[in-house]
Motif scaffolding. Structure first.
Motif, PDB file in Angstrom:
ATOM      1  N   UNK A   3      -5.583  -2.266  -4.715  1.00 45.75           N
ATOM      2  CA  UNK A   3      -5.447  -0.821  -4.497  1.00 45.75           C
ATOM      3  C   UNK A   3      -4.199  -0.265  -5.184  1.00 45.75           C
ATOM      4  N   UNK A   4      -3.096  -0.986  -5.078  1.00 42.15           N
ATOM      5  CA  UNK A   4      -1.826  -0.443  -5.572  1.00 42.15           C
ATOM      6  C   UNK A   4      -1.395  -0.911  -6.937  1.00 42.15           C
ATOM      7  N   UNK A  48       0.831  -1.213   0.000  1.00 39.22           N
ATOM      8  CA  UNK A  48       0.000   0.000   0.000  1.00 39.22           C
ATOM      9  C   UNK A  48       0.863   1.259   0.000  1.00 39.22           C
ATOM     10  N   UNK A  49       2.023   1.195   0.635  1.00 30.58           N
ATOM     11  CA  UNK A  49       2.920   2.354   0.670  1.00 30.58           C
ATOM     12  C   UNK A  49       3.459   2.683  -0.723  1.00 30.58           C
ATOM     13  N   UNK A  50       3.563   1.666  -1.577  1.00 26.00           N
ATOM     14  CA  UNK A  50       4.151   1.866  -2.914  1.00 26.00           C
ATOM     15  C   UNK A  50       3.139   2.344  -3.943  1.00 26.00           C
ATOM     16  N   UNK A  51       1.857   2.384  -3.592  1.00 25.14           N
ATOM     17  CA  UNK A  51       0.840   2.718  -4.589  1.00 25.14           C
ATOM     18  C   UNK A  51       0.941   4.183  -5.015  1.00 25.14           C
ATOM     19  N   UNK A  52       0.441   4.463  -6.208  1.00 29.53           N
ATOM     20  CA  UNK A  52       0.296   5.843  -6.680  1.00 29.53           C
ATOM     21  C   UNK A  52      -1.188   6.184  -6.673  1.00 29.53           C
ATOM     22  N   UNK A  74      -1.272   1.617 -13.348  1.00 26.34           N
ATOM     23  CA  UNK A  74      -1.794   0.592 -12.446  1.00 26.34           C
ATOM     24  C   UNK A  74      -1.445  -0.807 -12.940  1.00 26.34           C
ATOM     25  N   UNK A  75      -1.491  -1.015 -14.265  1.00 26.04           N
ATOM     26  CA  UNK A  75      -1.262  -2.363 -14.798  1.00 26.04           C
ATOM     27  C   UNK A  75       0.131  -2.565 -15.393  1.00 26.04           C
ATOM     28  N   UNK A  76       0.931  -1.492 -15.593  1.00 25.25           N
ATOM     29  CA  UNK A  76       2.262  -1.685 -16.179  1.00 25.25           C
ATOM     30  C   UNK A  76       3.395  -1.037 -15.409  1.00 25.25           C
TER      31      UNK A  76
END
Length: 462
Positions: free
Chosen positions: A169-170, A21-25, A33-35
């Motif tokens: 989420x991420x 979760x910390x790495x998500x944008x 999100x997918x690449x």
């Protein structure tokens, strides 16, 4: 011990969730999100290839191959496990140049051959990854029952829900971030568990020898495993995502080789433990599980780090598979404007039947072999898409020939079509070489022949 085990496993899963979760944008577009396009270094990719390719299967299959077939077949397994990374490392730069905005193996197939082949390839890829997911979650349930008093269903649901939380989420960035830590953790835990187990290994009997079967048989098993594992993993969308996630072509090339080298080392190490268990005369169990037979001679406290190792292995592969399936469905929708919310919904929806299957505790080895054979029948026509002479007709003809080629050896040997189909479905869940060789040879020869006979103009130039 129940509460301690539950607390340690819960803490490990919470750490993975936090890292993901910390790495998500939070404001990233669907494409990111997918690449995670053009963002990852060679070291990150190498560790990610290792972590995403490993799973609970390494605690079962390589030790058993080592214990009963010997070092030649084990070498084939190790090479087969690493070869998909090497192939993508070699092919990947050309794929990136020809399809810079690509997102999946399905889009690559569509760019080469059109919508029909894309749907076929995407279906095979999703079926293969769903089998992989069910196998991993089934395995962690079995390992939990073997090593602890924690209800297996609790761990299965816990791993599935936690990985789904941070991948939904991420997206891919969450999977890549956890892969880095999971790779180092699984190496450390494997060394600790393997090292302590070896210290407590019974003294080798006089005249103990390496397990082996006749050389021709061992080579046949090795070749079967190389073809099966390589062909199937080339339809693993999680690996294809990393082609476009690489910062540049050099990072992809170096990351693929790093992932391949470390994968060979890990599979060889775990398989070597299986050989040592067999040589020492340990009772390997029924069904045989050489790695866990070693733990039977080790101190009782070792079961906890072994269980954490298994959870780490499963989480590292499951999060990649979850995100890979979702990205393949999203990329195959034909709608570039599909929302991230819809992509997350796909992730959740696809996990429901997988978890239901995993909770049944079924054996999926035979399904895996059938899925591997399906992949072997069409892998060459798909990869030949970079050849300008290839056409949709050649790809489809090659794929159909591959399916027929898989049945042909049993048909010829036993004189009936039904016998050929049965042999290609691997009764007894035993991998045999003829169906794989037949599929690979027929698909290659027919693809090349049809493509060579076609006019020089390519219908859909990449």
């Amino acid at each position: 011990m129940f509460y301690l085990t539950s607390a340690v496993l819960g803490a490990a899963l919470l750490c993975f969730a936090f890292l993901g979760l910390h790495a998500r944008r939070a404001d990233g577009p669907l494409d990111d999100y997918v690449t995670a396009r053009n963002s990852q270094s060679a070291a990150t990719l190498g560790l990610s290839f290792l972590a995403s390719g490993m799973g609970a299967w390494i605690l079962f299959a390589p030790p058993e191959i080592g214990a009963f077939v010997g070092p030649v077949a084990l070498a084939g397994y190790a090479i087969g496990s690493a070869l998909p990374f090497i192939v993508l490392g070699l092919y990947g730069p050309a794929i990136r140049r020809q399809l810079p905005e690509g997102r999946s193996i399905g889009e690559f197939a569509e760019a080469c051959y059109g919508t029909g082949v894309r749907r076929w390839v995407a279906l095979v890829s999703v079926l293969y990854m769903a089998c992989f997911l069910a196998a991993e979650l089934t395995a962690i349930g079995a390992i939990t029952a073997l090593l602890s008093e924690v209800p297996p269903a609790l761990v299965v649901i816990g791993v599935a829900a936690t990985t789904l939380l941070y991948t939904a989420i991420g997206g891919l960035r969450a999977s890549l971030a956890t892969d880095r830590w999971q790779a180092w953790l699984l190496i450390a835990l494997l060394l600790i568990v393997g090292g302590v187990a070896l210290v407590r290994l019974p003294e080798m009997p006089v005249g103990a020898a390496l397990p082996s079967i006749p050389v021709d048989g061992a080579l046949g098993v090795a070749l079967t495993l190389v073809i099966a594992v390589t062909a199937a993993n080339l339809f693993h969308q999680g690996y294809w995502q990393r082609v476009w996630a690489a910062r540049d072509e050099r990072a992809l090339h170096r990351g693929a080789w790093l992932g391949g080298a470390t994968t060979v080392a890990v599979v060889a190490l775990v398989g070597g433990l299986g050989m040592l268990a067999a040589m020492s005369g340990l009772t390997l169990g029924e069904p045989p599980m050489p790695f866990f037979a070693l733990l039977g001679e080790a101190p009782g406290w070792l079961a906890l780090p072994a269980l954490v190792l298994a959870v780490t292995l499963v989480a590292s592969s499951v999060d990649t598979l979850q995100n890979g399936i979702a990205s393949l469905v999203v990329a195959g929708s034909g709608r570039r404007g599909l929302s991230i919310g819809a992509a997350r919904l796909v992730s959740v929806a696809l996990m429901v039947p997988v978890v239901i299957v995993a909770l049944q505790g079924l054996s999926v080895l035979r399904l895996f072999l059938i899925a591997d054979l399906l992949c072997a029948a069409i892998v060459v026509p798909v990869l030949l898409g970079l050849w300008r002479r290839m056409t949709p007709l050649a790809a489809m003809a090659g794929g159909m020939a591959g399916l027929l080629g898989a049945i042909l050896p049993g048909w010829v040997a036993q004189g009936s079509l039904a016998a050929g189909v049965l042999a290609a479905s691997f009764p007894g869940s035993i991998p045999t070489l003829p169906p794989f060789l037949g599929a690979l040879a027929a698909s290659t020869l027919v693809s090349l022949a049809v493509a060579s006979a076609a006019p020089h103009e390519r219908a859909r130039p990449l």
